[in-house]
Design a protein around this motif. Structure first.
Motif, short mmCIF file in Angstrom:
data_model
loop_
_atom_site.label_atom_id
_atom_site.label_comp_id
_atom_site.label_asym_id
_atom_site.label_seq_id
_atom_site.Cartn_x
_atom_site.Cartn_y
_atom_site.Cartn_z
N ALA A 166 -3.37 11.10 18.52
CA ALA A 166 -2.94 11.53 17.03
C ALA A 166 -2.36 12.71 16.87
N GLN A 167 -2.65 13.68 17.70
CA GLN A 167 -2.07 15.27 17.68
C GLN A 167 -0.56 14.98 18.14
N ARG A 168 -0.70 14.08 19.23
CA ARG A 168 0.85 14.02 19.95
C ARG A 168 1.78 13.08 18.91
N ASP A 169 1.20 12.13 18.18
CA ASP A 169 2.22 11.33 17.38
C ASP A 169 1.81 11.57 15.95
N THR A 170 1.42 12.72 15.49
CA THR A 170 1.22 13.22 13.91
C THR A 170 0.58 12.04 13.18
N ARG A 171 -0.64 11.38 13.68
CA ARG A 171 -1.34 10.40 13.03
C ARG A 171 -2.47 10.95 12.77
N ASN A 172 -3.27 9.90 11.99
CA ASN A 172 -4.58 10.13 11.57
C ASN A 172 -5.66 9.28 12.46
N VAL A 173 -6.77 9.79 12.30
CA VAL A 173 -7.89 9.00 12.83
C VAL A 173 -9.20 9.06 11.91
N ALA A 174 -9.66 7.98 11.62
CA ALA A 174 -10.84 8.06 10.70
C ALA A 174 -12.04 7.72 11.48
N LEU A 175 -13.25 8.44 11.09
CA LEU A 175 -14.52 8.42 11.68
C LEU A 175 -15.41 7.82 10.86
N LEU A 176 -15.97 6.42 10.85
CA LEU A 176 -17.13 6.09 10.07
C LEU A 176 -18.31 6.28 10.51
N PHE A 177 -19.24 6.94 10.14
CA PHE A 177 -20.76 6.99 10.32
C PHE A 177 -21.54 6.03 9.77
N LEU A 178 -22.29 5.10 10.21
CA LEU A 178 -23.14 3.94 9.48
C LEU A 178 -24.50 4.30 9.95
N ASP A 179 -25.21 3.91 8.94
CA ASP A 179 -26.69 4.25 8.92
C ASP A 179 -27.31 2.86 8.26
#
Length: 571
Positions: A166-179
């Motif tokens: 994501a840093q290389r391509d200037t993109r985003n990452v989403a992290l979903l925490f599920l409980d």
């Protein structure tokens, strides 16, 4: 393996060496039951074409090829055939290179011209078995044994890689925490075997909501995380969260058990909410708890406000651990009045916290944290002991008919030794048991109702009084009351507040009073603040009142003054 065809890719550019090895394979075929199917290549490029189009059980690889030399040859083959076992072919003077190749992932090596058919056959079989063993070890190290999903170790590595890309391509990452919501109840009610089955089904349902590039991992008992890489923004993230919520709402049926599940989801985004695995995971976890507090079965994006709340929560928890030893907790006492003759029948003990820096911290700010962390156990014991001791002092001062009511948390009540603790505190304080009232919520006694009947009966056998607090907000059914040894109901203040303006609240309060009396139970109305509320309750024969109309919660000194001016019950 004896009856299986072993597919071998021979990568060798020297025709004489290739012919020598093929002759050995021909001899092995004539001597053994297991056939070898040989394909050959004379360069890395040619070998890559082979492994791209088909699977091989083992690769025999010469490290010196026209288009690649040394360890670079090994690395290129590993890149294109990461799961295939490799045996390196070396010359007499290449022992050091061969050993280095094994350190970099080769399973074995053979010296050209120095092996016979037995050694070749054994090396191939050993290499295949070793690779299988390595795969099993890797599976145990990187995958969750129950669900087959990546575990925390592999999740961490994949999130690191997603961040780098994501840093290389200037993109985003989403992290979903599920409980999973209320998962513990499944284990407690129908057993851990069913709980494990539910986790497997949950894992499959989450996986089916994702793209092939996404990752779902199990990192705790009922905790899952999802990585959504290669995002151009946040607009697709809610769609995935909604899809997961919808999928997990469908009931799961195990034999005679039908289980309804839901999940709370917290979401953090790279780079806005953190640039490291730890930051993103922490912030998604914080957002997940906000989803829990928002009623469960929803998702929340992380915000900096949540971080402030989380820090505040952590400070409260840390301070609370020292509050008992520092004598920062204290009790206030709110009078309960007999409605018929306006005499004081007793007091409810209410917990307060005087923090040395923050001043007064009210229960709604710390009780839920105490419940979650288990600190409610020592705090609750302190409250019970202090209240009983104070009630005994009032008795000794001549007010011998006053009752003390103490709220008991669900976690305290579930303690196997709770009845013994109550008995011990009564003995230590010298308070006659009939003057102690234990207040429990509906939900507390209805969870595992059959077991709780026995616990309640143990407490009744001690001689204490039992009351249901906040009645009407939980199961709201009086039909079960006949099964419990309950003495008193407390109508929740939410019904009392609008009792003269809301017809539904008035009807509920009236029904509770009537039906409770039919079961020979007393009724206490909480939160009485206005004269017209008192008038309504009086006309419906409510037994007792408690609220600001009669008195705010009082300190011990203020109670002493009150008792000299207001009559108390005489028994």
């Amino acid at each position: 393996m004896n009856n299986e065809i072993i597919r071998v890719l021979l990568v060798e550019d020297n025709p004489a060496d290739a012919r020598f090895i093929k002759e050995h394979f021909k001899d092995i075929r004539e001597m053994r039951e297991t056939p070898f199917l040989i394909s050959d290549a004379n360069s890395v490029s040619s070998a890559v074409e082979h492994v791209t189009n088909r699977h091989f059980d083992v690769i025999l690889l010469d490290l010196s090829l026209p288009d690649s030399q040394g360890l670079e040859t090994l690395h290129r083959m590993h890149t294109h055939a990461p799961g295939m076992p490799l045996i390196v072919l070396t010359g007499l003077d290449d022992d050091e290179l061969a050993l280095s190749a094994m350190r970099h992932g080769a399973q074995d090596y053979l010296i050209k011209g120095k092996f016979d058919i037995q050694l070749l056959s054994r090396a191939i079989r050993y290499t295949i078995e070793r690779k299988r063993s390595e795969a099993e070890i890797k599976k145990l190290a990187y995958f969750d044994f129950l669900t087959g999903l990546p575990n925390r170790v592999l999740f961490t590595d994949r999130l690191k890689q997603a961040i780098i890309m994501a840093q290389r391509d200037t993109r985003n990452v989403a992290l979903l925490f599920l409980d999973l919501d209320n998962f513990k109840k499944v284990n407690d009610s129908i057993g851990h075997a069913y709980g494990d089955r539910l986790l497997k089904i949950t894992a499959d349902r989450i996986q089916n909501c994702l793209r092939s590039a996404d990752t779902v991992a199990r990192i705790g008992g009922d905790e899952f995380v999802v990585i959504l890489p290669f995002l151009s923004g946040t607009e697709d993230v809610p769609k995935v969260a909604e899809k997961i919520l919808h999928s997990l709402k469908n009931p799961v049926t195990f034999e005679e058990h039908e289980i309804y599940t839901s999940v709370s989801i917290g979401i953090s985004m790279f780079p806005g909410d953190g640039s490291t695995v730890d930051d993103l995971l922490k912030n998604a976890d914080i957002a997940m708890y906000q989803a829990k507090e928002g009623g469960r079965n929803n998702y929340q994006f992380f915000s900096q406000d949540m971080n402030v709340q989380a820090v505040t929560r952590q400070l409260i928890e840390s301070s609370m651990r020292q509050a008992i030893s520092r004598n920062e907790f204290y009790l206030v006492y709110q009078p309960q009045y007999n409605l018929r003759d306006r005499v004081i029948t007793g007091f409810e003990a209410l917990l307060r916290w005087r923090h040395p820096q923050k001043g007064n911290i009210y229960p709604q700010q710390f009780i839920s944290i105490a419940e979650e962390t288990g600190l409610i156990m020592p705090i609750g014991e302190w409250v019970l002991r202090t209240a009983c001791t104070q009630a005994r002092k009032w008795h000794d001062a001549g007010h011998s008919s006053l009752r003390i009511a103490v709220n008991i948390s669900a976690r305290q009540f579930k303690q196997d030794s709770f009845a013994t603790l109550v008995q011990t505190i009564l003995a230590e304080s010298g308070l006659p048991p009939q003057f102690l009232e234990l207040e429990l919520t509906e939900s507390t006694i209805m969870e595992h109702a059959d077991k709780n009947v026995q616990v309640l009966q143990k407490l009744k056998n001690l001689g204490v009084t039992l009351a249901i607090d906040d009645f009407g907000t939980g199961y709201s059914s009086l039909s079960y009351l006949k099964h419990f040894p309950i003495d008193r109901l407390k109508i929740d203040s939410s019904f009392v507040r609008d009792i003269n303006t809301n017809g539904d609240d008035a009807a509920i309060a009236e029904a509770i009073i009537f039906m409770a009396h039919s079961l020979k139970l007393d009724v206490v109305a909480e939160g009485v603040e206005q004269e017209d509320q008192l008038t309504f309750l009086d006309s419906r024969n409510c037994d007792m009142l408690q609220g600001y109309l009669m008195s705010h919660p009082l300190s011990v000194t203020e109670v002493g003054t009150l008792l000299t001016h207001v009559p108390q019950t005489t028994g």
